[in-house]
Design an enzyme around this catalytic site. Sequence first.
Site, PDB file in Angstrom:
ATOM      1  N   ARG A 239       0.471  -1.603  -0.102  1.00 30.03           N
ATOM      2  CA  ARG A 239       0.261   0.208   0.106  1.00 30.03           C
ATOM      3  C   ARG A 239       0.767   1.424  -0.148  1.00 30.03           C
ATOM      4  O   ARG A 239       1.774   1.285   0.593  1.00 30.03           O
ATOM      5  CB  ARG A 239      -0.852  -0.148   1.804  1.00 30.03           C
ATOM      6  N   GLU A 268      -3.542   7.388  -5.852  1.00 28.22           N
ATOM      7  CA  GLU A 268      -3.882   6.506  -6.441  1.00 28.22           C
ATOM      8  C   GLU A 268      -4.984   7.253  -8.015  1.00 28.22           C
ATOM      9  O   GLU A 268      -6.291   7.005  -7.824  1.00 28.22           O
ATOM     10  CB  GLU A 268      -4.335   4.783  -7.374  1.00 28.22           C
ATOM     11  N   HIS A 287       0.217  -0.184  -9.978  1.00 21.96           N
ATOM     12  CA  HIS A 287      -0.558  -0.699  -9.219  1.00 21.96           C
ATOM     13  C   HIS A 287      -1.065  -2.423  -9.753  1.00 21.96           C
ATOM     14  O   HIS A 287      -2.132  -1.645  -9.675  1.00 21.96           O
ATOM     15  CB  HIS A 287      -1.727  -0.141  -8.515  1.00 21.96           C
TER      16      HIS A 287
END
Length: 328
Positions: A239, A268, A287
């Site tokens: 994270r 994000e 990600h």
Amino acid sequence: MEQSGRKRVVIIDDGYGTYETEQRILNAVDADVILEPCRGDVTRVIAAVAEADAILVRESPVNAQVVQAATRLRAIVRYGIGVDNIDLAAARDRAIYVANVPDYGVEEVSDQALALLLSVARHTVVRDRAVRAGAWNVSRSEKMYRIAGSTLGLVGYGRIARTFERKMRGMGVERVLVYDPFLNASGAPGVEMVDLDTLCAQSDHISLHSPLTPDTRRIIDARRLALMKPTTIIVNTARGGLIDEAALVDALKHRVIFGAGIDVFEGEPPPADHPLFSCENAVLSDHTGWYSEDSVAELQRKAAEEVARVLRGELPKSWLNKWETQSA
């Protein structure tokens, strides 16, 4: 298509090519699957789940307000591992099961961590650009260091961290340090359990695998970056909020550490002018460490199976907000 008298399962985030797996699994428990992409908008989430018996969620917030609005809700299942977007306590107060899929994508995320580490260690991205621009034989201009014989630090020691450790052992890592406050030494044979400051000071490579909680937010800050060796590489596939990004940028630009491999950001997607983009000693990705066609199929199936268990009156396998009960 929704039918009268059947249970209602609402998917509040899109992103997968098809939902045939969910429809097949949940049709068997007399449930209709409704796709209602909410794009992270809590107002849209509240409207979408008002009559839901279960929710399947990726990133959209499922906060206390959402939980209170969903009067029929029995289960919230996260497509993935982290549940920092779900209010576990609010769901527990209403006896709503929250579950995740903790055992999907383990190979993929650990592969991503390894790929990022190697890309930073071997200057792969920078060297690619240099060669395309006509450079050659520039080995000593960018120092590199051997992985074999080095010390690996793991922050968090769950499935992904252990799989990453196995792969790094295969590359000759000699010593493994682990910081995990939820684990005692008897649960981690073959590694050294240490405090986080010790791990930061002694590791050559550090890989983050912790969940994001109030206690772990920005756990890697300026002080801990300053403890690291100038040859240390830090990798984050967990994270973004685990790292103080401003402190990381400063450490990279002043060569406090060797480099960083980052798959996750605090916000994000990151803005186009994110300071990490200007750090030559950082390798960045979007990600997608979790992704392969195999992991997507596994994730959709296992998430739908958790919902089906609850709707059949069973307990979910990966029940996170537990209370005392004998049955669902």
